[in-house]
Design a protein around this motif. Structure first.
Motif, short mmCIF file in Angstrom:
data_model
loop_
_atom_site.label_atom_id
_atom_site.label_comp_id
_atom_site.label_asym_id
_atom_site.label_seq_id
_atom_site.Cartn_x
_atom_site.Cartn_y
_atom_site.Cartn_z
N ILE A 1 5.25 -1.97 2.65
CA ILE A 1 6.08 -1.15 1.77
C ILE A 1 6.83 -2.00 0.74
O ILE A 1 7.29 -3.09 1.04
CB ILE A 1 7.10 -0.36 2.60
N VAL A 2 6.96 -1.39 -0.44
CA VAL A 2 7.91 -1.89 -1.42
C VAL A 2 8.88 -0.75 -1.72
O VAL A 2 8.46 0.38 -1.95
CB VAL A 2 7.25 -2.44 -2.71
N ILE A 3 10.16 -1.04 -1.66
CA ILE A 3 11.22 -0.09 -2.02
C ILE A 3 11.45 -0.26 -3.51
O ILE A 3 11.75 -1.37 -3.97
CB ILE A 3 12.50 -0.39 -1.23
N MET A 4 11.32 0.82 -4.26
CA MET A 4 11.40 0.73 -5.71
C MET A 4 12.61 1.48 -6.27
O MET A 4 12.87 2.61 -5.88
CB MET A 4 10.14 1.30 -6.36
N ASN B 1 0.82 -1.21 0.00
CA ASN B 1 0.00 0.00 0.00
C ASN B 1 0.85 1.27 0.00
O ASN B 1 0.34 2.37 0.07
CB ASN B 1 -0.99 0.01 1.17
N LEU B 2 2.20 1.11 -0.09
CA LEU B 2 3.08 2.26 -0.18
C LEU B 2 4.32 1.91 -0.99
O LEU B 2 4.98 0.90 -0.70
CB LEU B 2 3.49 2.74 1.21
N VAL B 3 4.61 2.72 -1.99
CA VAL B 3 5.82 2.58 -2.79
C VAL B 3 6.80 3.65 -2.35
O VAL B 3 6.49 4.84 -2.38
CB VAL B 3 5.53 2.72 -4.31
N ALA B 4 7.99 3.21 -1.90
CA ALA B 4 9.07 4.13 -1.53
C ALA B 4 10.07 4.16 -2.68
O ALA B 4 10.80 3.19 -2.90
CB ALA B 4 9.73 3.68 -0.23
N ASP B 5 10.08 5.24 -3.40
CA ASP B 5 10.95 5.42 -4.56
C ASP B 5 12.33 5.87 -4.08
O ASP B 5 12.47 6.93 -3.47
CB ASP B 5 10.32 6.48 -5.48
N VAL B 6 13.36 5.05 -4.34
CA VAL B 6 14.70 5.37 -3.87
C VAL B 6 15.67 5.64 -5.03
O VAL B 6 16.88 5.56 -4.87
CB VAL B 6 15.26 4.26 -2.95
N ARG B 7 15.12 6.02 -6.17
CA ARG B 7 15.98 6.39 -7.30
C ARG B 7 16.53 7.79 -7.06
O ARG B 7 15.79 8.69 -6.69
CB ARG B 7 15.19 6.37 -8.61
N THR B 8 17.80 7.98 -7.30
CA THR B 8 18.39 9.32 -7.17
C THR B 8 17.68 10.28 -8.12
O THR B 8 17.32 11.39 -7.73
CB THR B 8 19.90 9.28 -7.48
#
Length: 160
Positions: free
Chosen positions: A110-113, A28-35
């Motif tokens: 969470i999914v870290i994307m 239910n939450l996407v954590a975008d970790v792209r610079t």
């Protein structure tokens, strides 16, 4: 039971395929970790269109790549142009972002994307996943074919 976090690389998936992959795990939450939260080859994964599409699917979006991204601008994190993960892991801003991510896990699945499908070629495995393992999390990578790979502590990460 250890808290669980997933990771995923958007790769060149259609948004519908990506959505199916994460919904299969009740994300239910996407954590975008792209610079740099943009994609030349898959513009539907650019920050704004992605955020809009996720919100339309009732999934929250948070951008953490400024302080957790795998391509920091500061040269102090590199040796011979190669990112030294333990240097970035010790950085105050990285730790603040990691704590924010951990706080988000309290009320969200969470999914870290990032962009790379193969987690072994991505900082979400070598850096963020290892940081979370040290804090007692269970980490699983969602692969492009739908299977998951459980993350184990890297030998190098044990030394830090």
């Amino acid at each position: 039971m250890a808290p669980k976090v997933f990771t995923i690389g958007h790769s060149n998936h259609l948004f519908s395929t990506f959505l199916e992959l994460i919904q299969e795990h009740d994300i239910n939450l996407v954590a975008d970790v792209r610079t740099n939260p943009y994609s030349k080859h898959s513009p539907h994964f650019n920050k704004k269109p992605l955020q809009k599409s996720l919100e339309e699917s009732l999934i929250k979006y948070v951008y953490l790549g400024k302080n957790m991204g795998g391509k920091p601008r500061d040269k102090k994190f590199y040796h011979n142009h190669e990112l030294i993960y333990h240097r970035l892991e010790k950085d105050e801003k990285y730790q603040e972002a990691l704590n924010e991510l951990i706080k988000l896990t309290e009320k969200n699945q969470i999914v870290i994307m990032c962009s790379e499908e193969d987690p072994k070629s991505c900082h979400r495995h070598h850096l963020i996943g290892q940081s979370l393992l040290k804090k007692g999390f269970e980490i699983s990578h969602i692969r492009g074919h739908g299977d998951t790979d459980k993350v184990e502590m890297d030998f190098q990460a044990r030394l830090v």
